[in-house]
Design a protein around this motif. Structure first.
Motif, mmCIF file in Angstrom:
data_model
loop_
_atom_site.group_PDB
_atom_site.id
_atom_site.type_symbol
_atom_site.label_atom_id
_atom_site.label_comp_id
_atom_site.label_asym_id
_atom_site.label_seq_id
_atom_site.Cartn_x
_atom_site.Cartn_y
_atom_site.Cartn_z
ATOM 1 N N GLN A 1 -6.215 9.187 -8.549
ATOM 2 C CA GLN A 1 -5.228 8.772 -7.551
ATOM 3 C C GLN A 1 -5.843 7.836 -6.523
ATOM 4 O OE1 GLN A 1 -2.745 11.895 -5.696
ATOM 5 N NE2 GLN A 1 -3.233 10.963 -3.725
ATOM 6 N N THR A 2 -7.031 8.176 -6.026
ATOM 7 C CA THR A 2 -7.701 7.326 -5.043
ATOM 8 C C THR A 2 -8.082 5.986 -5.647
ATOM 9 O OG1 THR A 2 -8.600 9.326 -4.001
ATOM 10 C CG2 THR A 2 -9.584 7.227 -3.366
ATOM 11 N N GLY A 50 1.264 6.661 -6.744
ATOM 12 C CA GLY A 50 0.083 7.439 -7.105
ATOM 13 C C GLY A 50 0.257 8.922 -6.847
ATOM 14 N N VAL A 51 0.816 9.268 -5.692
ATOM 15 C CA VAL A 51 1.012 10.679 -5.346
ATOM 16 C C VAL A 51 2.039 11.334 -6.262
ATOM 17 C CG1 VAL A 51 1.897 12.235 -3.565
ATOM 18 C CG2 VAL A 51 0.285 10.432 -2.947
ATOM 19 N N LEU A 52 3.185 10.675 -6.464
ATOM 20 C CA LEU A 52 4.252 11.274 -7.262
ATOM 21 C C LEU A 52 3.848 11.430 -8.722
ATOM 22 C CD1 LEU A 52 7.436 9.526 -5.788
ATOM 23 C CD2 LEU A 52 6.581 11.828 -5.333
ATOM 24 N N LEU A 53 3.228 10.402 -9.308
ATOM 25 C CA LEU A 53 2.823 10.501 -10.709
ATOM 26 C C LEU A 53 1.682 11.494 -10.893
ATOM 27 C CD1 LEU A 53 3.027 6.789 -11.953
ATOM 28 C CD2 LEU A 53 4.639 8.663 -12.331
ATOM 29 N N SER A 54 0.775 11.564 -9.926
ATOM 30 C CA SER A 54 -0.317 12.545 -10.011
ATOM 31 C C SER A 54 0.228 13.969 -9.952
ATOM 32 C CB SER A 54 -1.318 12.318 -8.878
ATOM 33 O OG SER A 54 -1.955 11.059 -9.003
ATOM 34 N N THR A 85 -4.586 -3.000 -10.489
ATOM 35 C CA THR A 85 -4.551 -2.158 -11.680
ATOM 36 C C THR A 85 -3.334 -1.247 -11.685
ATOM 37 O OG1 THR A 85 -6.968 -2.126 -11.532
ATOM 38 C CG2 THR A 85 -5.959 -0.639 -13.119
ATOM 39 N N GLY A 86 -2.702 -1.090 -12.851
ATOM 40 C CA GLY A 86 -1.571 -0.193 -12.996
ATOM 41 C C GLY A 86 -2.021 1.258 -13.036
ATOM 42 N N PHE A 87 -1.082 2.171 -12.807
ATOM 43 C CA PHE A 87 -1.439 3.591 -12.741
ATOM 44 C C PHE A 87 -1.919 4.107 -14.090
ATOM 45 C CE2 PHE A 87 -0.533 8.111 -13.135
ATOM 46 C CZ PHE A 87 -1.151 8.611 -12.008
ATOM 47 N N TRP A 88 -1.199 3.770 -15.171
ATOM 48 C CA TRP A 88 -1.558 4.338 -16.466
ATOM 49 C C TRP A 88 -2.880 3.762 -16.966
ATOM 50 C CZ3 TRP A 88 0.953 8.498 -16.849
ATOM 51 C CH2 TRP A 88 2.278 8.595 -16.392
ATOM 52 N N ALA A 89 -3.151 2.503 -16.651
ATOM 53 C CA ALA A 89 -4.447 1.924 -17.010
ATOM 54 C C ALA A 89 -5.563 2.612 -16.234
ATOM 55 C CB ALA A 89 -4.447 0.428 -16.731
ATOM 56 N N THR A 90 -5.309 2.901 -14.963
ATOM 57 C CA THR A 90 -6.290 3.620 -14.146
ATOM 58 C C THR A 90 -6.505 5.025 -14.676
ATOM 59 O OG1 THR A 90 -5.578 2.363 -12.202
ATOM 60 C CG2 THR A 90 -6.889 4.340 -11.805
ATOM 61 N N LEU A 91 -5.418 5.687 -15.066
ATOM 62 C CA LEU A 91 -5.527 7.040 -15.613
ATOM 63 C C LEU A 91 -6.342 7.047 -16.902
ATOM 64 C CD1 LEU A 91 -4.656 10.036 -15.603
ATOM 65 C CD2 LEU A 91 -2.603 9.342 -16.854
ATOM 66 N N LYS A 92 -6.067 6.090 -17.771
ATOM 67 C CA LYS A 92 -6.779 6.024 -19.050
ATOM 68 C C LYS A 92 -8.267 5.813 -18.859
ATOM 69 C CE LYS A 92 -6.801 3.463 -23.429
ATOM 70 N NZ LYS A 92 -6.166 2.352 -24.208
ATOM 71 N N LYS A 93 -8.610 4.964 -17.904
ATOM 72 C CA LYS A 93 -10.026 4.657 -17.670
ATOM 73 C C LYS A 93 -10.703 5.673 -16.757
ATOM 74 C CE LYS A 93 -13.055 0.979 -15.929
ATOM 75 N NZ LYS A 93 -13.108 -0.384 -15.333
ATOM 76 N N GLY A 94 -9.951 6.180 -15.778
ATOM 77 C CA GLY A 94 -10.578 6.987 -14.735
ATOM 78 C C GLY A 94 -10.632 8.475 -14.984
ATOM 79 N N MET A 122 0.827 -1.201 0.000
ATOM 80 C CA MET A 122 0.000 0.000 0.000
ATOM 81 C C MET A 122 0.864 1.255 0.000
ATOM 82 S SD MET A 122 -3.031 1.179 -0.213
ATOM 83 C CE MET A 122 -4.164 -0.152 0.203
ATOM 84 N N MET A 123 1.979 1.216 0.727
ATOM 85 C CA MET A 123 2.882 2.366 0.734
ATOM 86 C C MET A 123 3.470 2.600 -0.657
ATOM 87 S SD MET A 123 4.947 2.343 4.345
ATOM 88 C CE MET A 123 4.151 3.024 5.808
ATOM 89 N N GLY A 124 3.828 1.497 -1.342
ATOM 90 C CA GLY A 124 4.368 1.639 -2.687
ATOM 91 C C GLY A 124 3.356 2.219 -3.652
ATOM 92 N N ARG A 125 2.111 1.735 -3.604
ATOM 93 C CA ARG A 125 1.072 2.239 -4.506
ATOM 94 C C ARG A 125 0.735 3.695 -4.191
ATOM 95 N NH1 ARG A 125 -1.388 -1.278 -7.780
ATOM 96 N NH2 ARG A 125 -3.166 0.110 -8.092
ATOM 97 N N THR A 126 0.666 4.030 -2.920
ATOM 98 C CA THR A 126 0.351 5.409 -2.559
ATOM 99 C C THR A 126 1.456 6.351 -3.004
ATOM 100 O OG1 THR A 126 -0.852 4.601 -0.618
ATOM 101 C CG2 THR A 126 -0.297 6.938 -0.665
#
Length: 295
Positions: free
Chosen positions: A170-171, A142-146, A179-188, A135-139
């Motif tokens: 990000q949330t 998520g924060v840095l890329l956002s 789910t990966g970040f870029w896939a989440t970004l594309k969909k979300g 969770m720390m890694g994903r957060t």
């Protein structure tokens, strides 16, 4: 079980419902959030205090040097500012460290919210320090890329509204582990943009609360910053510095305490974003069900 903790995540809510759910979760489960995050929040506070102390002591001095040159020569000489380049580098490093520490602190909250999204209950932390590396890694990612994506939007003020859906993205990325970040970004991102109005209302009211409460909590730190600034400005007109020897440790301790309290004042931003994410997901699921019924 505290009944107020059993607030389901994916439910269609208005912006008032989101704020109400976030507030109830904040008040009912604050002790559990605190127990899970206090150590990382303290690390964040120490880093933020180092940054605040450095800027409170050195930035006014830099401003004085610039003002002196403008007063005497009607210009600024780069050579005279070279001694302050190291201070600038230290500030940048501390800013990055503070962002990382804040993200890791948020991860301890999201670990509890992840279980709450599945069970409806905020669990009691097993110990004062039991981090979730995943969770720390994903957060952190998520924060840095956002922030990296939003940085150009922050520079161009007219593009600021386009940064708001990243709160939802990000949330969503943090909560949906596989789910990966870029896939989440594309969909979300498009989904967040379609719910821009509700996102804005929740974000605006949450930020308004944080600003008002933060002004009160950070007031002692701001007073010390202004005291250092006025002392350095006195040097500009030939007065002695006149700062007591205990000013530096007092400034640091004050920034630690204020930053620690400020972290928990900002906690509604996570909780309201959590329920905004749940409300949007519920609305999208409802729309999909309606389409299936029509077919």
């Amino acid at each position: 079980m505290n009944q107020e903790e059993n607030i389901i995540l994916q439910k269609v809510r208005s912006y008032r419902g989101v704020l109400s759910a976030g507030t109830r979760l904040y008040t009912s489960a604050f002790r559990r959030f605190f127990k899970a995050s206090w150590l990382t929040a303290l690390i964040y506070s120490l880093i933020n205090a180092a940054l605040g102390t450095l800027t409170a002591i050195k930035v006014p001095e830099l401003i004085v040097v610039i003002l002196q040159q403008l007063q005497r020569y009607n210009g600024v000489f780069i050579e005279s500012l070279q001694p302050y380049l190291m201070i600038l580098a230290e500030c940048i490093i501390l800013i990055l460290a503070a962002i990382i520490a804040a993200a890791l602190s948020q991860a301890t909250i999201f670990s509890l919210l992840k279980e709450h999204s599945e069970t409806g209950i905020v669990p009691i932390p097993a110990s004062w320090w039991k981090p979730s590396p995943r969770m720390m890694g994903r957060t952190l990612i998520g924060v840095l890329l956002s922030l990296l994506i939003c940085l150009p939007l922050f520079i161009i003020i007219l593009l600021l509204p386009f940064a708001l859906p990243m709160w939802y993205v990000q949330t969503k990325y943090i909560m949906e582990a596989p789910t990966g970040f870029w896939a989440t970004l594309k969909k979300g991102y498009g989904r967040g943009m379609s719910h821009w109005g509700s996102l804005f209302l929740v974000f605006f009211l949450t930020i308004l609360f944080i600003l008002l409460a933060g002004m009160i909590v950070m007031l002692p730190a701001h007073i010390l910053f202004l005291a250092n600034y006025r002392a350095q400005m006195g040097v500009l007109i030939g007065d002695p510095l006149g700062m007591p020897s205990y000013m530096l440790p007092m400034t640091f301790i004050t920034f630690v305490l204020c930053s620690f309290l400020y972290f928990y004042i900002c906690l509604p931003m996570l909780l309201n974003g959590y329920y905004v994410y749940g409300a949007i997901e519920a609305k999208e699921l409802e729309h999909e069900q309606q389409k299936l019924n029509i077919q």
